[in-house]
Enzyme design. Sequence first.
Site, PDB file in Angstrom:
ATOM      1  CB  SER A  71      -6.101  -2.857  10.331  1.00 48.40           C
ATOM      2  OG  SER A  71      -6.839  -3.993   9.911  1.00 48.40           O
ATOM      3  CE1 TYR A  87      -1.058  -5.753  11.155  1.00 45.59           C
ATOM      4  CE2 TYR A  87      -3.372  -6.425  11.223  1.00 45.59           C
ATOM      5  CZ  TYR A  87      -2.339  -5.718  10.623  1.00 45.59           C
ATOM      6  OH  TYR A  87      -2.598  -4.972   9.498  1.00 45.59           O
ATOM      7  CE  LYS A 102      -1.568  -1.933  12.067  1.00 45.22           C
ATOM      8  NZ  LYS A 102      -1.079  -0.898  11.126  1.00 45.22           N
ATOM      9  CB  ILE A 162      -0.911  -0.022   1.244  1.00 39.43           C
ATOM     10  CG1 ILE A 162      -1.858  -1.226   1.185  1.00 39.43           C
ATOM     11  CG2 ILE A 162      -1.706   1.272   1.369  1.00 39.43           C
ATOM     12  CD1 ILE A 162      -2.464  -1.610   2.526  1.00 39.43           C
TER      13      ILE A 162
HETATM   14  N1  LIG Z   1      -2.873  -5.608   3.448  1.00 40.16           N
HETATM   15  C1  LIG Z   1      -3.979  -5.467   4.122  1.00 40.16           C
HETATM   16  O1  LIG Z   1      -4.975  -6.135   3.847  1.00 40.16           O
HETATM   17  C2  LIG Z   1      -4.070  -4.451   5.243  1.00 40.16           C
HETATM   18  C3  LIG Z   1      -5.292  -4.333   5.923  1.00 40.16           C
HETATM   19  C4  LIG Z   1      -5.417  -3.398   6.954  1.00 40.16           C
HETATM   20  C5  LIG Z   1      -4.322  -2.608   7.278  1.00 40.16           C
HETATM   21  N2  LIG Z   1      -3.128  -2.741   6.622  1.00 40.16           N
HETATM   22  C6  LIG Z   1      -2.003  -1.885   7.027  1.00 40.16           C
HETATM   23  O2  LIG Z   1      -1.422  -1.267   5.899  1.00 40.16           O
HETATM   24  C7  LIG Z   1      -0.062  -0.950   6.186  1.00 40.16           C
HETATM   25  C8  LIG Z   1       0.807  -1.355   4.994  1.00 40.16           C
HETATM   26  O3  LIG Z   1       0.842  -2.779   4.909  1.00 40.16           O
HETATM   27  P1  LIG Z   1       0.885  -3.602   3.561  1.00 40.16           P
HETATM   28  O4  LIG Z   1      -0.321  -4.460   3.543  1.00 40.16           O
HETATM   29  O5  LIG Z   1       1.182  -2.725   2.416  1.00 40.16           O
HETATM   30  O6  LIG Z   1       2.117  -4.584   3.907  1.00 40.16           O
HETATM   31  P2  LIG Z   1       3.494  -4.917   3.158  1.00 40.16           P
HETATM   32  O7  LIG Z   1       3.291  -5.120   1.705  1.00 40.16           O
HETATM   33  O8  LIG Z   1       4.088  -6.023   3.955  1.00 40.16           O
HETATM   34  O9  LIG Z   1       4.331  -3.586   3.374  1.00 40.16           O
HETATM   35  C9  LIG Z   1       4.763  -3.234   4.647  1.00 40.16           C
HETATM   36  C10 LIG Z   1       5.856  -2.206   4.562  1.00 40.16           C
HETATM   37  O10 LIG Z   1       6.322  -1.929   5.893  1.00 40.16           O
HETATM   38  C11 LIG Z   1       7.724  -2.059   5.905  1.00 40.16           C
HETATM   39  N3  LIG Z   1       8.278  -2.463   7.193  1.00 40.16           N
HETATM   40  C12 LIG Z   1       8.044  -3.590   7.892  1.00 40.16           C
HETATM   41  N4  LIG Z   1       8.802  -3.629   8.996  1.00 40.16           N
HETATM   42  C13 LIG Z   1       9.533  -2.495   9.007  1.00 40.16           C
HETATM   43  C14 LIG Z   1      10.523  -1.963   9.880  1.00 40.16           C
HETATM   44  N5  LIG Z   1      10.926  -2.610  10.976  1.00 40.16           N
HETATM   45  N6  LIG Z   1      11.070  -0.763   9.581  1.00 40.16           N
HETATM   46  C15 LIG Z   1      10.696  -0.110   8.472  1.00 40.16           C
HETATM   47  N7  LIG Z   1       9.783  -0.561   7.602  1.00 40.16           N
HETATM   48  C16 LIG Z   1       9.208  -1.750   7.868  1.00 40.16           C
HETATM   49  C17 LIG Z   1       8.022  -3.119   4.864  1.00 40.16           C
HETATM   50  O11 LIG Z   1       9.392  -3.058   4.494  1.00 40.16           O
HETATM   51  P3  LIG Z   1      10.180  -4.388   3.992  1.00 40.16           P
HETATM   52  O12 LIG Z   1       9.821  -4.567   2.556  1.00 40.16           O
HETATM   53  O13 LIG Z   1      11.615  -4.047   4.204  1.00 40.16           O
HETATM   54  O14 LIG Z   1       9.722  -5.516   4.858  1.00 40.16           O
HETATM   55  C18 LIG Z   1       7.070  -2.694   3.770  1.00 40.16           C
HETATM   56  O15 LIG Z   1       7.599  -1.615   3.036  1.00 40.16           O
HETATM   57  C19 LIG Z   1       0.284  -1.657   7.482  1.00 40.16           C
HETATM   58  O16 LIG Z   1       0.303  -0.714   8.536  1.00 40.16           O
HETATM   59  C20 LIG Z   1      -0.856  -2.642   7.668  1.00 40.16           C
HETATM   60  O17 LIG Z   1      -1.098  -2.905   9.036  1.00 40.16           O
HETATM   61  C21 LIG Z   1      -2.989  -3.653   5.612  1.00 40.16           C
END
Ligand SMILES: NC(=O)c1ccc[n+]([C@@H]2O[C@H](COP(=O)([O-])OP(=O)(O)OC[C@H]3O[C@@H](n4cnc5c(N)ncnc54)[C@H](OP(=O)(O)O)[C@@H]3O)[C@@H](O)[C@H]2O)c1
Length: 319
Positions: free
Chosen positions: A176, A203, A207, A54
């Site tokens: 979330s 998690y 959130k 995202i």
């Molecule tokens: N996907 C869903 O369905 C969903 C639903 C509700 C909320 N969300 C929220 O949306 C947000 C984005 O998640 P996403 O779904 O896009 O997940 P994602 O594809 O796993 O991306 C997560 C990002 O966070 C980075 N990250 C993780 N650990 C880190 C650390 N220690 N220091 C710095 N950066 C770090 C990752 O970097 P690396 O590539 O280096 O790991 C990646 O760039 C999150 O807050 C998640 O809780 C997602």
Amino acid sequence: MEALGALGALGAGAALLLGLYALLYYNFVAATRCRNAVSLRGKTVLITGGNAGIGKATAVDLARRGARVVLACRDKARGESAMYDIRRESGNSEVILMILDLGSLNSVRAFAQSFLESEPRLDILINNAGVLKDGQTSDGFDQAFQVNHLAHFLLTHLLLDRLKRCAPSRIVILSSNAHMYGKINFRTIHKPVEGMWEALRSYGSSKLANMLHARELANQLEGTNVTCYAVHPGAVKTEINRSFPWWIFSSLWFMRLFVRDCDAGAQTSIYCATEEGIERLSGRYFVDCRPKVPWPQARDDQLAKKLWEFSERLLGLTA
Ligand SMILES: NC(=O)c1ccc[n+]([C@@H]2O[C@H](COP(=O)([O-])OP(=O)(O)OC[C@H]3O[C@@H](n4cnc5c(N)ncnc54)[C@H](OP(=O)(O)O)[C@@H]3O)[C@@H](O)[C@H]2O)c1
Ligand SMILES: *[C@@H]1O[C@H](CO)[C@@H](O)[C@H](O)[C@H]1NC(C)=O
Ligand SMILES: *[C@@H]1O[C@H](CO)[C@@H](O)[C@H](O)[C@H]1NC(C)=O
């Protein structure tokens, strides 16, 4: 005759299923798009975890609007490759990478210092990075609690004066709908957990902490022209599932029918970062580019204040 009847019933059944899916799809999967054409020329955006999922999709859109975009990522190689992708897709060369590992509070402090030294502006801060993972950070806290909440709490604290100086400015916090099953237990919330189910619980709690952070932050920011928003992006096809065994998501093949792509998943973050006139909704929760009433535990102002003070104590920010 009977065969024909069976065929008809089958057809009707299939049509009904298709209709049901269309209904679910348009109500839950297809995202409402952010429709404004607000320009961000001259503004600086900082987005954590801008190298994947995202965050990356959000960065592409904000760069297209002319913003200077700083990607705060923990991995140099992944960060650089995303930076080039985002420059190419947006046609904006002012997309830069700075290293930030939210799993280390020292890294957060070092990052904030070099950001403040090298970047004169901060107009939009997007606390986007997140993990769904068990185990502990280098500071000894729970992964999800620190990466998703505590480190972002510190980052926001360290950058707040710059945001105030650039007001009107904004903070977008990725939360979330999983805050639904979150609980804030001050004796355990910061302690590392082990195993998949515990990680899921942790998690949800992190959130919920994101929701409460936005709520108390909005209170404290009243009158500053800095506003903040909590976001649920929908169920999005990203890499958030990477530390889960593959079969959990892949075996439930039908779940694929109910997830949106990253571009759709970024729309509410983009909306909260750019839409004019939503300032009076500071502190609120947004889903599908609309404010939504969160679950009761996320509306508890006293809990929000207590979590604020608890976070400050863990970080040694209190005098
Ligand atoms: N996907 C869903 O369905 C969903 C639903 C509700 C909320 N969300 C929220 O949306 C947000 C984005 O998640 P996403 O779904 O896009 O997940 P994602 O594809 O796993 O991306 C997560 C990002 O966070 C980075 N990250 C993780 N650990 C880190 C650390 N220690 N220091 C710095 N950066 C770090 C990752 O970097 P690396 O590539 O280096 O790991 C990646 O760039 C999150 O807050 C998640 O809780 C997602
Ligand atoms: C906030 O913005 C309004 C409208 O632009 C302005 O009048 C006011 O002085 C600003 N307040 C602060 C504290 O910057
Ligand atoms: C994560 O989800 C994506 C898309 O939904 C899927 O392609 C991938 O195989 C999943 N990865 C794991 C480790 O479950």
